[in-house]
Each structure stands twice: as structure tokens, then as C-alpha cells.
Design a protein around this motif. Structure first.
Motif, PDB file in Angstrom:
ATOM      1  N   UNK A  78      30.822  31.824 -18.047  1.00 26.81           N
ATOM      2  CA  UNK A  78      32.034  31.518 -17.286  1.00 26.81           C
ATOM      3  C   UNK A  78      32.518  32.740 -16.501  1.00 26.81           C
ATOM      4  N   UNK A  81      30.373  33.018 -13.524  1.00 25.81           N
ATOM      5  CA  UNK A  81      30.737  32.003 -12.509  1.00 25.81           C
ATOM      6  C   UNK A  81      31.946  32.433 -11.684  1.00 25.81           C
ATOM      7  N   UNK A 105      39.619  21.946  -2.719  1.00 24.02           N
ATOM      8  CA  UNK A 105      39.333  21.612  -4.118  1.00 24.02           C
ATOM      9  C   UNK A 105      38.585  22.760  -4.798  1.00 24.02           C
ATOM     10  N   UNK A 109      39.831  24.917  -7.976  1.00 26.63           N
ATOM     11  CA  UNK A 109      39.068  25.000  -9.228  1.00 26.63           C
ATOM     12  C   UNK A 109      38.848  26.451  -9.647  1.00 26.63           C
ATOM     13  N   UNK A 110      38.873  27.350  -8.666  1.00 27.23           N
ATOM     14  CA  UNK A 110      38.753  28.776  -8.986  1.00 27.23           C
ATOM     15  C   UNK A 110      40.119  29.391  -9.285  1.00 27.23           C
TER      16      UNK A 110
ATOM     17  N   UNK B   1      43.849  28.608 -14.800  1.00 31.21           N
ATOM     18  CA  UNK B   1      43.999  27.142 -14.700  1.00 31.21           C
ATOM     19  C   UNK B   1      43.426  26.483 -15.953  1.00 31.21           C
ATOM     20  N   UNK B   6      42.302  21.230 -14.277  1.00 32.12           N
ATOM     21  CA  UNK B   6      41.025  21.030 -13.574  1.00 32.12           C
ATOM     22  C   UNK B   6      40.614  19.558 -13.621  1.00 32.12           C
ATOM     23  N   UNK B   9      42.575  17.709 -11.051  1.00 31.92           N
ATOM     24  CA  UNK B   9      42.052  17.920  -9.683  1.00 31.92           C
ATOM     25  C   UNK B   9      40.792  17.084  -9.450  1.00 31.92           C
ATOM     26  N   UNK B  97      30.693  26.679 -10.916  1.00 31.76           N
ATOM     27  CA  UNK B  97      32.066  27.180 -10.815  1.00 31.76           C
ATOM     28  C   UNK B  97      32.638  27.284 -12.235  1.00 31.76           C
ATOM     29  N   UNK B  98      33.675  28.120 -12.401  1.00 30.44           N
ATOM     30  CA  UNK B  98      34.228  28.268 -13.753  1.00 30.44           C
ATOM     31  C   UNK B  98      35.103  27.080 -14.142  1.00 30.44           C
ATOM     32  N   UNK B  99      34.494  25.924 -14.120  1.00 27.57           N
ATOM     33  CA  UNK B  99      35.214  24.683 -14.456  1.00 27.57           C
ATOM     34  C   UNK B  99      34.862  24.318 -15.893  1.00 27.57           C
TER      35      UNK B  99
END
Lengths: 270, 254
Positions: A78, A81, A105, A109-110, B1, B6, B9, B97-99
Motif C-alpha cells: 500500500x 501504491x 475519482x 481515491x488517493x 481516506x 473509498x 466513491x 492505487x492505495x484503495x
């Protein structure tokens, strides 16, 4: 930032299937300095995309270690990322969203707020010259526009390292030049770029250093000029002979041969 | 977040996706309405409301409505959109992505739950001319929406598992057909105690039965907490299981 943006040691990827184990990557060592554009070349199936997918946390690593932006990929994916941007071979876009929605979006998300994401989207759309089409759905974009949007979406969080997997495959010459310009601009702003490509001219134009992978192993690494020089010396070319091209370095490294057939038509055979 | 932000979104994005493909919504409404109309047309005369105790004074359409609601909730189209994301590379974009992996799964499921709630309202409105009322009142109506939506989430979770495992639209679509035997192994046409013994055993073992009975109780009777407890218990248990399996699958996705 760490002096090395990417370090890999003995990176191995094996796939186990019904027909047995396939070694896609057989022990790759890489050192990419912060701030450089590093080219990763190889024929189809050589292990380029598999290596990129391991470095970008998308694939598990069978053995070996990889650190990106100073962080162990397997131990803290993570955190990796948060520091990388990724534009893969297939422009990863949602065709039902507009270009602007997609970037907003991604920015959210970041961790950006709605206002920050909106401002960043505008900035990036201007950077990749898509402001006029920003509110159209991605479905209607041309191949070049999709690539540029994909690039923009990989930059929302100002990544330290940007991975571009064959960013110009399938693009017409004009779109390809436009992507090259973007890559140069991004790199000038301090982002390390790891670029895989099948186009040797692209590597020659953009990359500070490059590595050639074949059969899952690195077979050459260095600057384009040092690789050409090394081949020239090894082939003991006379002083008045032209320098070998990167194509010739590639063919030599991968054990392929090039035969001139009927004038300018070239054939590459394994 | 947070993971929930998340998921919110990604859920909003999935809602936009549904709204921009209205043609995909049409069968989700049409087929359940078709079943409601045909089943009521065929058996409405056999089970008149004034002499059929299990109808509690309503028409047979009220007895059939839960089947149609469950059918509408079990199309799992979100799983097909997920396959599109996988095939087009957008899923990898999100994975890089850091999701939170939980948010990746939950976003679509929440959107599917919302879509199911809207479809449920539409189906109830369509059923009104057939003499259907919600006997449990406004609270029962809300519970009906919640339970149907939760079932939609559970079944979509199941289909997402197939999508993540196979990465194939054809396989995911075929997996969705599993719902039909499950639907017909329930007290679909008559209450459980009127089924033949083998069918009664099959229906008792079938978790869909308890969701259907809970929905039916909300339409035909006052709040029956024991029946509702079983229905909500099934969706809670299977929902938790689907969420766990989906997140595990995304974490191990190579």
C-alpha cells in the motif's frame, strides 16, 4: 527520495498451471536511479510486463526482493501504491465515465478532497491537452487520447516513480510523438520513469539507461550509447563503419538475426 | 481516506455506470414483472383470496411478489461490469492505487443494493393494481426494501466471486443461472407445509426459502419477528461470507 527509485534482486515469477510450472521471470536484478528514464526492452513474452506487474504490486513475487521508492513491494504494497503511478499496456480506463470524472475519482481515491481533486483534474487535463474533451465519455476518445488520459490519471498524486508499460503500442506516429513529449515533460518535473517498450527508437529517444530482457533474464543493461559501443568493440567494426543501432544491440542481445530481404524489407527470425 | 469513504466513491461510480446503461436495467424489471403477471394469471383463480387462508385476504399476486423481488435482486449485473473492468484494465488501475481491497468489493455491492431498492419500489408500484398491499405498514415496507437489497448484495457478491475467479463474462453469466433452481426449490407457489415431502425438505435446506418467507410475511401479515429473524439471519450470514470471500479473492488476485 532514495537515490535508487527501483531496486530488484533475483526477482522470480513462476506460474503454476495444469501443464506444469512456467518461469515467466527467472531472476531479474535492476537498479534504477531516481530521476532517470529507464527503458525495459524485450521481445514479446520476454517477461517485461510480468516484471512491471510485480514492481507495481499487481502480481505476487515468487522469490527475490523488490523495493520501489525505497519501500519493499511485498512487505508494504500500500505504501508503494501511494508513491507510484501506473499506466499499463491496455489503457485502464472506465469507458462510461468522462475524462474529468475518471481523473477526479482517481485523485479522490488517493486522498484528495473534492475541491483538490477537481483542481488537479483541470491541471492534468491541460497538461495532456484534453480540456476540450474532458466532459465527453471516454468511450468516444481516440487511441491517442485514451493513452494521454491514462497517463494523466497515473499522475494525480504526483508519483515519485511512473511505470509505463508499452505506452505507445498501437498509436499512430503523431500520437506516439505526443506521448513522448508527455514522458519528457513528466520526467523533467522530477518523476522517475520506468518504461517498457518494443520500439527501439522510442528507447533511444527517451531513455537514459535501459535493460534488455529475454527469456525472463536481463541480457544487457547500460546507456544506449554504451551498449552500442560495447557491440561495436565486440564485433571489431572498422573505424569508418557506422555505429551499430539499438536494433542491432537488441538483436544481438536476444539472439535473433536480421536478414535483409529484397532491399529495405527486414525480417526478424528467432 | 477510510475504506468506507473509498467504497462510497466507488459505489457512486458504479451507480453512474448503471444510469448510463439503462438498456441493461430493462430486463431486470421486465422479467420479474413477466413472472408476476404470468404466475398470477395462471394460478390466481386456483387460489381465490376469500377462500385461501395463506393469502390473508390478499390476491395471489401478493403471494408471488417475493419471487419477483428476489428474481429482480438476483441478476447480479454488477459482476458483469466487474468483468468489463478486468478485461479493460481498469480493475488493475484500481488495484495499483492505495484503495482498500474491501472498498474495491464493497463499492459495487453497495451500488447494487441501491439499485435493488429502486427496483423493489418499482415492482411494488407495478404490483399495486393486482391488489397487492404491504400489510406490515410503513415499517414493513422499509424492512422489505432493506431485506431485498441485502439479498441483492449477497447474490451479487456470489457472482463477483465467479467474475474474479474466471474473469469471463460468459462464465459469470452462466453462474447467475444458479439462482433459478434455488428459486424453484422454495415455497414459490404454495407455503412450505403444503409442499410434497421431498420438496419440503429441499425448501427447508434452501437458504432462499427463509428470505422469501420473510418478504412474504411483510407483504401478507403484521411484523412476524421470528420469520424476519430467519430471513435477516440468512442474508447477514451469507453477506458476511460473500464479503470475506470476495476480499480474500481480490487480495490473492494475480
Amino acid at each position: 527520495m532514495n537515490a535508487l527509485a527501483i531496486e530488484a534482486e533475483g526477482l522470480v515469477k513462476q506460474y503454476r498451471g495444469r501443464s506444469g510450472t512456467v518461469d515467466a521471470v527467472r531472476g531479474v536484478d535492476l537498479n534504477v536511479s531516481a530521476g532517470e528514464v529507464f527503458g525495459f526492452l524485450g521481445p514479446n513474452g520476454a517477461g517485461k510486463s510480468t516484471t512491471v506487474r510485480m514492481l507495481t504490486t499487481l502480481l505476487s513475487i515468487t522469490s527475490g526482493t523488490a523495493r520501489v521508492a525505497g519501500i519493499d513491494v511485498a512487505a508494504d504494497p500500500d505504501a508503494v501504491r501511494r508513491r507510484i503511478g501506473v499506466a499499463l499496456q491496455e489503457a485502464g480506463l472506465d469507458h462510461r465515465q468522462t475524462g474529468r470524472e475518471l481523473i477526479v475519482l482517481q485523485a479522490r481515491l488517493f486522498g484528495s478532497s473534492a475541491a483538490e481533486a477537481s483542481a488537479r483534474a483541470q491541471e492534468l487535463l491541460e497538461l495532456v491537452e484534453l480540456t476540450e474533451d474532458a466532459d465527453r465519455r471516454v468511450k468516444g476518445y481516440s487511441g491517442g487520447m485514451k493513452r494521454r488520459l491514462d497517463l494523466a490519471s497515473a499522475l494525480v498524486h504526483r508519483p515519485e516513480v511512473l511505470f509505463l508499460d508499452e505506452p505507445t503500442t498501437g498509436l499512430d506516429p503523431a500520437s506516439r510523438l505526443s506521448v513522448w513529449d508527455e514522458v519528457r515533460r513528466i520526467n523533467q518535473r522530477g518523476t522517475t520513469v520506468f518504461l517498457t517498450t518494443q520500439y527501439l527508437e522510442e528507447a533511444d529517444q527517451l531513455c537514459d539507461r535501459l535493460a534488455i530482457i529475454d527469456g525472463g533474464r536481463i541480457v544487457r543493461a547500460g546507456t544506449p550509447s554504451s551498449l552500442k559501443k560495447e557491440l561495436r568493440e565486440r564485433l571489431r567494426l572498422p573505424g569508418d563503419a557506422p555505429d551499430p543501432t539499438l536494433d542491432e544491440v537488441f538483436l544481438d542481445a536476444t539472439g535473433r538475426t536480421r536478414e535483409r530481404v529484397a532491399g529495405d524489407v527486414q525480417e526478424v527470425t528467432a | 481516506m477510510t475504506a468506507l469513504q473509498q467504497a462510497d466513491l466507488l459505489g457512486r461510480r458504479a451507480v453512474r455506470e448503471s444510469l448510463r446503461t439503462p438498456e441493461a436495467l430493462a430486463p431486470t424489471l421486465f422479467i420479474p414483472v413477466f413472472f408476476l403477471v404470468v404466475n398470477f394469471g395462471q394460478a390466481g383463480e386456483i387460489f381465490p383470496s376469500d377462500s385461501t387462508p395463506f393469502l390473508y385476504g390478499q390476491t395471489y399476486a401478493a403471494f408471488q411478489l417475493p419471487s419477483s423481488l428476489l428474481l429482480a435482486a438476483s441478476f447480479g449485473s454488477a459482476a458483469l461490469y466487474l468483468v468489463e473492468d478486468i478485461e479493460g484494465g481498469y480493475f488493475d488501475k484500481l488495484r495499483a492505487a492505495p484503495v482498500s481491497r474491501g472498498a474495491l468489493v464493497l463499492g459495487r455491492l453497495l451500488a447494487e443494493g441501491l439499485k435493488t431498492a429502486v427496483l423493489t419500489v418499482a415492482l411494488i408500484i407495478i404490483a399495486l393494481p393486482f391488489g397487492v398491499t404491504i400489510a406490515s405498514g410503513p415499517a414493513g415496507f422499509v424492512l422489505l426494501l432493506v431485506l431485498t437489497s441485502l439479498w441483492g448484495i449477497v447474490f451479487t457478491g456470489f457472482m463477483q466471486l465467479i467474475a474474479l475467479k474466471t474473469r469471463s463474462a460468459a462464465a459469470t453469466n452462466s453462474g447467475g443461472l444458479v439462482f433459478f433452481p434455488l428459486l424453484f426449490l422454495t415455497p414459490n407457489f404454495v407455503p412450505r407445509d403444503l409442499l410434497t415431502r421431498p420438496m419440503e425438505i429441499a425448501a427447508t435446506l434452501n437458504p432462499v426459502t427463509y428470505v422469501m418467507e420473510a418478504l412474504r410475511s411483510l407483504i401478507l401479515q403484521d411484523l412476524q419477528w421470528d420469520v424476519l429473524g430467519r430471513g435477516f439471519g440468512v442474508v447477514a450470514a451469507f453477506g458476511a461470507l460473500m464479503l470475506f470471500l470476495n476480499v480474500r479473492m481480490v487480495r490473492r488476485y494475480d
